[in-house]
Design an enzyme around this catalytic site. Structure first.
Site, PDB file in Angstrom:
ATOM      1  N   GLU A 144       0.845  -1.202   0.000  1.00  0.00           N
ATOM      2  CA  GLU A 144       0.000   0.000   0.000  1.00  0.00           C
ATOM      3  C   GLU A 144       0.876   1.247   0.000  1.00  0.00           C
ATOM      4  O   GLU A 144       1.996   1.227   0.493  1.00  0.00           O
ATOM      5  CB  GLU A 144      -0.874   0.033   1.256  1.00  0.00           C
ATOM      6  CG  GLU A 144      -1.952  -1.020   1.247  1.00  0.00           C
ATOM      7  CD  GLU A 144      -2.890  -0.896   2.437  1.00  0.00           C
ATOM      8  OE1 GLU A 144      -2.916   0.166   3.090  1.00  0.00           O
ATOM      9  OE2 GLU A 144      -3.593  -1.888   2.700  1.00  0.00           O
ATOM     10  N   HIS A 195      -1.767   3.606   8.381  1.00  0.00           N
ATOM     11  CA  HIS A 195      -2.917   2.709   8.208  1.00  0.00           C
ATOM     12  C   HIS A 195      -2.545   1.480   9.016  1.00  0.00           C
ATOM     13  O   HIS A 195      -1.761   0.636   8.583  1.00  0.00           O
ATOM     14  CB  HIS A 195      -3.085   2.395   6.721  1.00  0.00           C
ATOM     15  CG  HIS A 195      -4.206   1.449   6.438  1.00  0.00           C
ATOM     16  ND1 HIS A 195      -4.345   0.808   5.243  1.00  0.00           N
ATOM     17  CD2 HIS A 195      -5.252   1.047   7.204  1.00  0.00           C
ATOM     18  CE1 HIS A 195      -5.421   0.038   5.278  1.00  0.00           C
ATOM     19  NE2 HIS A 195      -5.980   0.162   6.458  1.00  0.00           N
TER      20      HIS A 195
END
Ligand code: NAG
Length: 232
Positions: A144, A195
């Site tokens: 990511e 995250h």
């Protein structure tokens, strides 16, 4: 100030109006199916700490948001509903963090950036967004990136810092961007994006103090956590 919006309003006028200083917004939108955990925190080395104080002295308040766009890649950027609504929402913020960019081609975030700039042109706003994006992060092949979009007229990036994570504590190591906002009271500040891994969120959040210390050492600045978003 922390604001959480737990839904994607069908009518954009339901979103907060302008004029809020140093606002952190996180949308675990049902629309985008919340799976992960979302967090962003702001550090600033200015002499002030409270939002109300900043708003009194700020000539130009900054609206700051954070959004987890859930597996954001080629498929999602081609969905008509995403192309229609996402740029409209993002264009309300001076700086907005996009989480969970999963795109091996590296083009979906650029496409989104172009769409947000098109949105400004549609609205006849004489401004443009710039972008800054992290490397591809993650322990598995499912990597990511963190991406920031920010208004060029209000903000410049002075530096970025990728936490090296010596103890391999973070699944997706926090990425910090240092901004200059010459016309805002906050002036020089940094936003760290994380995250968290749903299974290890507690440990990751507990270890954010290490990231904080590393940022301070890296830039030789005294920083203060001004706002914390939803960590799940
Ligand atoms: C930091 O993470 C480790 C696991 O990697 C954990 O054992 C420890 O409790 C965490 N520290 C804090 C303060 O949460």
């Amino acid at each position: 100030m922390i604001t959480n919006c737990d839904y994607l309003p069908s009518n954009l006028t339901e979103l907060p109006a302008s004029g809020v200083t140093m606002q952190i917004i996180s949308w675990p939108c049902a629309f985008f199916l919340l799976l992960g955990c979302v967090a962003a925190f702001i550090l600033n080395d200015g002499p002030t700490s409270s939002s109300s104080h900043l708003s009194e002295h700020s000539e130009s308040p900054l609206r700051i948001g954070s959004m987890n766009v859930q597996v954001f890649g080629r498929t999602k950027i081609h969905l008509p509903v995403v192309r229609h609504w996402l740029p409209k929402i993002l264009a309300r913020y001076d700086v907005v963090l996009i989480q969970e960019i999963r795109d091996i081609t590296g083009t979906a975030f650029d496409d989104l950036w172009h769409l947000v700039n098109e949105e400004l042109r549609t609205q006849h706003v004489n401004d443009i967004y710039d972008k800054v994006v992290s490397g591809r992060l993650g322990r598995t092949t499912s990597k990511e990136q963190y991406g920031f979009l920010f208004r060029k007229s209000k903000l410049q990036v002075s530096d970025t810092y990728q936490y090296p994570d010596p103890g391999d504590i973070f699944e997706r190591e926090p990425f910090t961007v240092r901004f200059r906002a010459p016309h805002a009271a906050v002036g020089d500040f940094a936003i760290s994006a994380i995250h968290t891994s749903p299974n290890h969120a507690k440990d990751e959040i507990g270890n954010l103090t290490k990231v904080y210390d590393a940022i301070r050492q890296h830039w030789h600045i005294e920083v203060r956590v001004t706002a914390v978003s939803k960590f799940n």
